[in-house]
Every structure is written in structure tokens, then in C-alpha cells.
Scaffold this motif. Structure first.
Motif, PDB file in Angstrom:
ATOM      1  N   GLY A 167       0.674  -1.240   0.086  1.00  8.27           N
ATOM      2  CA  GLY A 167      -0.043   0.018  -0.118  1.00  8.27           C
ATOM      3  C   GLY A 167       0.815   1.198   0.031  1.00  8.27           C
ATOM      4  N   LYS A 168       2.072   1.120  -0.543  1.00  9.95           N
ATOM      5  CA  LYS A 168       2.847   2.403  -0.636  1.00  9.95           C
ATOM      6  C   LYS A 168       3.124   3.008  -1.844  1.00  9.95           C
ATOM      7  N   THR A 169       3.275   4.223  -1.869  1.00 12.93           N
ATOM      8  CA  THR A 169       3.591   5.083  -3.105  1.00 12.93           C
ATOM      9  C   THR A 169       4.905   4.603  -4.006  1.00 12.93           C
ATOM     10  N   SER A 170       4.586   4.559  -5.220  1.00 10.49           N
ATOM     11  CA  SER A 170       5.911   4.258  -6.039  1.00 10.49           C
ATOM     12  C   SER A 170       6.649   5.409  -5.777  1.00 10.49           C
ATOM     13  N   ALA A 171       7.761   5.527  -5.161  1.00  9.80           N
ATOM     14  CA  ALA A 171       8.576   6.801  -5.329  1.00  9.80           C
ATOM     15  C   ALA A 171      10.141   6.290  -4.854  1.00  9.80           C
ATOM     16  N   SER A 172      10.968   7.493  -4.707  1.00 10.74           N
ATOM     17  CA  SER A 172      12.288   7.092  -4.728  1.00 10.74           C
ATOM     18  C   SER A 172      12.534   6.101  -3.603  1.00 10.74           C
ATOM     19  N   GLY A 202      12.615   5.719  -9.571  1.00  8.88           N
ATOM     20  CA  GLY A 202      12.864   7.256  -9.599  1.00  8.88           C
ATOM     21  C   GLY A 202      13.710   7.405 -10.801  1.00  8.88           C
ATOM     22  N   GLU A 203      13.763   8.893 -11.122  1.00  4.18           N
ATOM     23  CA  GLU A 203      14.936   9.211 -12.076  1.00  4.18           C
ATOM     24  C   GLU A 203      16.320   8.904 -11.623  1.00  4.18           C
ATOM     25  N   ASP A 204      16.821   8.154 -12.694  1.00  4.44           N
ATOM     26  CA  ASP A 204      18.210   7.571 -12.219  1.00  4.44           C
ATOM     27  C   ASP A 204      19.293   8.641 -11.622  1.00  4.44           C
ATOM     28  N   LEU A 260      16.739   2.447   1.438  1.00  2.00           N
ATOM     29  CA  LEU A 260      15.993   3.745   1.903  1.00  2.00           C
ATOM     30  C   LEU A 260      14.869   4.160   1.148  1.00  2.00           C
ATOM     31  N   TYR A 261      13.818   4.205   1.458  1.00  3.98           N
ATOM     32  CA  TYR A 261      12.580   4.732   0.793  1.00  3.98           C
ATOM     33  C   TYR A 261      11.998   6.019   1.279  1.00  3.98           C
ATOM     34  N   HIS A 262      11.914   6.810   0.325  1.00  3.36           N
ATOM     35  CA  HIS A 262      11.429   8.246   0.492  1.00  3.36           C
ATOM     36  C   HIS A 262       9.781   8.132   0.028  1.00  3.36           C
ATOM     37  N   ASP A 263       8.902   8.450   0.910  1.00  2.46           N
ATOM     38  CA  ASP A 263       7.587   8.573   0.739  1.00  2.46           C
ATOM     39  C   ASP A 263       6.811   9.916   0.766  1.00  2.46           C
ATOM     40  N   PRO A 264       6.943  10.657  -0.471  1.00  3.43           N
ATOM     41  CA  PRO A 264       6.608  12.257  -0.228  1.00  3.43           C
ATOM     42  C   PRO A 264       4.980  12.340  -0.182  1.00  3.43           C
ATOM     43  N   SER A 265       4.177  11.191  -0.333  1.00  2.00           N
ATOM     44  CA  SER A 265       2.877  11.402   0.333  1.00  2.00           C
ATOM     45  C   SER A 265       2.681  11.559   1.800  1.00  2.00           C
ATOM     46  N   ARG A 266       3.486  11.348   2.633  1.00  2.00           N
ATOM     47  CA  ARG A 266       3.379  11.690   4.090  1.00  2.00           C
ATOM     48  C   ARG A 266       4.009  12.948   4.463  1.00  2.00           C
ATOM     49  N   ARG A 267       3.191  13.656   5.300  1.00  2.00           N
ATOM     50  CA  ARG A 267       3.560  14.902   5.924  1.00  2.00           C
ATOM     51  C   ARG A 267       4.949  14.772   6.651  1.00  2.00           C
TER      52      ARG A 267
END
Length: 552
Positions: A167-172, A202-204, A260-267
Motif C-alpha cells: 500500500g505504498k506510493t511508488s517513489a524514490s 525514480g529518475e536515475d 532507503l525509501y522516500h515516501d513524499p505522500s507523508r507529511r
């Protein structure tokens, strides 16, 4: 000479029963362990096994499971060190429109360096119990062109599908598993970050978020560090990652083997640590005197790794430096040692997995070691749970008390395990009493890296340099007990075993009561470095008596 051999007829009967039990177990396990069948063109199969083992070029294959067929899959070897070994690990990629149970690829781990074939599965189950964003694992048997390849651990690949299933966003997503093993969370120029943290999603070429995070992590003043960490990272992922590494003794996870996963959907708390690679855990040690990769094929064992042992890591060092964060981690480990990582919880889980896989282990011609090695390693993993837990409770959770190598305990109950743990957390011995009369306490002294008195000169290379003295209090007490005691054998350069001992299973425990050495019924687990004496009484613990271990 000590004769412990079974009568030939008894051995034959026992052997037939063992075969029958394995056949029954195999029939049961077949219904629970999935079977994956790979079919390749002859030339492709020959290329897979004859070309450079480190080639990541995929080859075409057909995949079959439970009557379903995937015709356009791709296969290659995976991993690093396991490519040197006979039993390879594999990555299988499925067509974009024909996934396997919702995943785009399968990681099949050979578990070659773990003779128990349990450690990786137990580790991932432990992280699942913690509620971490972490791979799941299950067992499968694999064949290629009809030839069995053995038992494998199927471990989730950390990718877009993994994030979606959780259930996580596809992000860095950054893989701190590059070839260089230098992902220590320090500030580095971008050209080095691309080597140390290959980007999976993410963008390489876009490393701005990682560079910003590392800059904040490194440059925030000590007085503001705790608040910054709670805002920047998912703090539960931080605590659980460190706690898992402490409990499982995985010390090579600080400059590699994590994501390391960066989830920008979280505040806030946008950065999450995802653990990876726990095959060399739970007491396994490398032998640094042996060139890599042979150093990984080491039967040495140790449970006394300090908390957060391993190479330097900025996040680890700064957390440990902060008293409040350090105490929070200690409390997290304490809670886990009293809830998830207990004998009552772990032993049934281990037994259940053994029942599931033992027939496949027996049939696995590609594994390292024998079936008896597997059984001994099962006991070793159980012993690790007990010894690691006691070590951490003694030296990390609580303020250490007592003395080195000399422990006195009140022993007034039968059917209870009494663990004699020294000041440094070393598990000297364990006693289980089946009969007690007039016994108040017992003192056990061990003499590490020391030969027992009265041992003949010719026997010294055939002995273990450790001996044990047991003193009942009061001396007139009567008892019968089972005894376990441990010697040290972590590597070829760090062991108490005499040079003439080629097979530690041949070692026998003897006691000296003033009239010479007398054998006692005992057996040795050469992987746990554990001596089990089936029964001792107060007679073997009289004044002037002691126990030693050497070849008969």
C-alpha cells in the motif's frame, strides 16, 4: 576408549524408522511447499552454468507452477558471494502482463552458507512480527530441466510491486547494496552516492532528496538531533531496524544490505528503512583468516556480539550518542526480548519450520553439509535464541552484575532451566534438575582457554582448552540433573579446540574425581559448541571433581 556405538540391529531399526519418517514428512511437506519448474533450451541452460557467474544478462525460460505455465520468463543468477558456491541463487522475471501472484520477479535464495536453512526465514518472520516494511519469505523447491536444485527461500524483491503490495506510493527507492559496501549515511558527492546507493525507483540521475536527507542527518546539531530524526524518518523503522540487528546479530547491515525509501505522500517521517539480507545472522561468523568467499563457509558460532556491532554508520553513531534515543532503543529491545524473541515463541516456530522442510533438506543434494549437520544446526539456532537473549539481558538491558566465569544460583526446583550467565554475558552452563533433596544453590566455575589439571601431555592437543567445576551447596545435598556447557569456537583463529581434534562430534565429556578420568554419557554439537551430559549427580560434583572435554 569409550564405546558409544549402538548395537548393529538397533542401528538398522533406527535407520529404517528414520527413512520412513522422512518419506511421511516429504508427502506432508509436498502439499505445503510450492514446486517451481524451470525449463530452458539446452544451449541456454549450458550458458547459464558455464558463462561468467557474475553475468546479469537474463536468459529465456519457461516457468511452471501448480499446472500453470509462464512461457516468456527470464532467469539469471543473483547475489554476490553465493555465485561462488555450487548451489546458486536465482532471479526470475515474469512478463509485464503475466505476473506471478502479483509480483514481477522472484528472488530464490539458496541459503547455502546456513546449514540450518532457517535463519533467513526466521529473520523475515521476525521483522514481519515487528510490523516493518520488509520482505516476506517462504520456502519452495526448484528444478531446472527436470533436475532438482534443492530447497530455496523465496524472498520478496524490494521494487514497485513490493511497495504496491504494502500500500505504498511508488517513489524514490535507494538500494544500499552496491558493490562498494560504503553506504554509511555520510555526506558524499553525487557521483559516489550513485555507486553506494543505486537507485531502484525514480529518475536515475536525480539524487536531490537523498542528498538533502543525508545533509540534514549529518549537520543537525546534537541538541536538535532527536527532534529532527522524529520528523525526518519513520522512527519505528529506525528503532526496529536497529533492534532487529541487535537481536539477530546482523552487523554487516550498516554500510550495505538495507534500502532507503522516500515516501513524499507523508507529511513527515517520509524516510523509511527497509532491511535486507539476513542469511549470515543468528550466530554465524565469518573466518577472517580464510580468503573470501571461503571465509563465509565457517562452522564457527558466537552469540556475544555487542549491541550495534559492525562498521560505522552516521545514523547509528548519532542515535547512540543521544541519551534519550539510546534509552528508547534499549527499551525497544527489552520489550522484544520479553515478547517476540523468547523461547516460548521461537521454539515452536522453529519446530514447525523443521517439520515442514526436513524431508526437502534430506533430499537436497546441493546443500552444504549433511542431514545430521542440519539437525545439529537446528539445535544451534535454538541455543542462539537462549544464549543471545541471556547475553543481551545481562549486558545491555540490565546493569551487569556478578563475576566472570563464576556463577552461583539458587536451585530449588526441578524441571526448570537454570542458566549460569557470567558478568560478560557468557552462558557458562545450564542445569535441569530431575531430582533434588536438600539443595539450596549451585556454583559453577569455568576455566576458559585453559587445560584441565591432571591431563596427560599426549592428550593436550586432543582436548578442549576449557574445563568446568560444579559445587553444590550444601555439600551434603542430593540431586540428579542434565548438564549443558559450552566451549568457544568462533573461527580458525579464535577457538579452544585442540589441533588434533578433526571431528568435534568425537569429543567426550569426562569427569575427574581423584581417581583418574571417567567418561560420562555425553554428546557434542560441533556447531553450537555445546556439550550435553545426559545425567550428573552430586557424586560427580564432590570437592576436587571437575569436568573436561577431549578425545577418548
Amino acid at each position: 576408549m569409550i564405546d558409544v556405538d549402538l548395537h548393529p540391529v538397533s542401528k538398522a531399526i533406527a535407520g529404517r524408522w528414520a527413512v520412513l519418517l522422512i518419506v511421511v514428512a516429504y508427502a506432508t511437506a509436498s502439499a505445503q511447499i510450492p514446486e517451481f519448474k524451470i525449463t530452458m533450451a539446452r544451449a541456454d541452460r549450458e550458458s547459464l552454468f558455464s558463462r561468467d557467474a557474475f553475468s546479469n544478462e537474463v536468459l529465456p525460460a519457461t516457468f511452471e507452477h501448480a499446472g500453470k505455465v509462464w512461457k516468456d520468463v527470464q532467469i539469471r543468477f543473483k547475489g554476490r558471494s553465493n555465485r561462488y558456491f555450487p548451489k546458486k541463487s536465482y532471479r526470475i522475471k515474469f512478463p509485464a502482463k503475466h505476473h506471478f501472484n502479483g509480483v514481477h520477479s522472484l528472488n530464490l535464495h539458496s541459503m547455502f552458507t546456513d546449514k540450518s536453512l532457517l535463519r533467513e526465514k526466521l529473520s523475515w518472520d521476525f521483522f514481519a512480527d515487528l510490523g516493518m516494511l520488509a520482505p516476506r519469505a517462504y520456502y519452495a523447491r526448484l528444478s531446472i530441466n527436470g533436475k532438482p536444485q534443492g530447497l530455496y527461500a523465496v524472498v520478496d524483491r524490494v521494487d514497485k510491486n513490493f511497495l504496491a503490495l504494502h500500500g505504498k506510493t511508488s517513489a524514490s527507492l535507494y538500494n544500499a547494496g552496491g558493490f562498494y559496501s560504503l553506504a554509511d549515511m555520510s555526506v558524499q558527492p553525487k557521483e559516489l552516492l550513485t555507486l553506494y546507493y543505486p537507485k531502484e525507483i525514480g529518475e536515475d540521475d536525480d539524487y536531490r532528496d537523498l542528498m538533502s536527507m543525508l545533509d540534514t542527518l549529518n549537520r543537525t546539531p546534537d541538541s536538535l538531533f532527536a527532534g529532527m530524526l522524529a520528523r525526518l524518518f519513520d522512527i519505528n523503522s529506525v528503532y526496529n531496524w536497529f533492534a532487529g540487528n541487535i537481536i539477530l546479530s546482523s552487523g554487516d547491515s550498516y554500510t550495505k544490505n538495507y534500502y532507503l525509501y522516500h515516501d513524499p505522500s507523508r507529511r513527515s517521517q517520509q524516510w523509511i528503512i527497509i532491511p535486507w539480507d539476513y542469511d549470515e545472522s543468528m550466530g554465524l561468523t565469518g573466518d577472517m583468516a580464510v580468503p573470501y568467499p571461503g571465509s563465509l563457509l565457517n562452522d564457527g558460532f558466537d552469540y556475544r556480539f555487542p549491541p550495534l556491532a559492525g562498521p560505522s554508520n552516521v545514523l547509528r553513531e548519532r542515535l547512540w550518542k543521544n541519551p534519550a534515543l539510546r534509552e528508547g532503543l534499549r527499551q525497544r529491545v527489552d520489550a522484544l526480548l520479553h515478547s517476540l524473541f523468547t523461547e516460548e515463541r521461537m521454539f515452536p516456530r522453529i519446530d514447525s519450520l523443521v517439520s515442514l522442510i526436513q524431508a526437502d533438506v534430506a533430499a537436497d543434494s546441493q546443500k552444504w553439509g549433511t542431514f545430521q549437520d542440519f539437525l545439529d544446526n537446528v539445535q544451534t539456532v535454538k541455543y542462539y535464541v537462549t544464549a543471545r537473549r541471556n547475553f543481551l539481558l545481562k549486558t545491555y538491558i540490565n546493569v551487569p552484575t556478578g563475576a566472570y566465569d563464576n556463577v552461583t544460583m539458587r536451585t530449588t526446583q526441578s524441571g526448570v532451566a537454570y542458566h549460569f550467565v557470567g558478568l560478560d554475558g557468557s552462558q557458562i552452563a545450564t542445569l535441569w534438575f530431575s531430582h533434588i533433596r536438600g539443595l539450596d544453590s549451585v556454583r559453577i566455575e569455568c576455566f576458559p582457554d585453559s587445560l584441565p589439571p591432571d591431563i596427560a601431555q599426549t592428550n593436550r592437543p586432543r582436548a578442549v582448552r576449557r574445563w568446568l567445576r560444579i559445587t553444590p551447596i550444601p555439600a551434603a545435598a542430593k540431586f540428579t540433573a542434565k548438564l549443558e556447557w559450552m566451549y568457544h569456537d568462533a573461527s580458525s583463529m579464535d577457538r579452544e579446540v585442540g589441533k588434533a581434534v578433526k571431528d568435534e562430534r568425537s569429543l567426550r565429556c569426562l569427569w575427574h574425581g581423584g581417581g583418574g578420568w571417567i567418561p560420562v554419557d555425553s554428546h557434542v554439537n560441533p556447531f553450537a559448541n555445546l556439550v550435553t551430559v545426559d545425567s550428573i549427580t552430586e557424586q560427580q560434583c564432590a570437592e576436587g571433581s571437575y569436568f573436561g572435554l577431549f578425545l577418548p
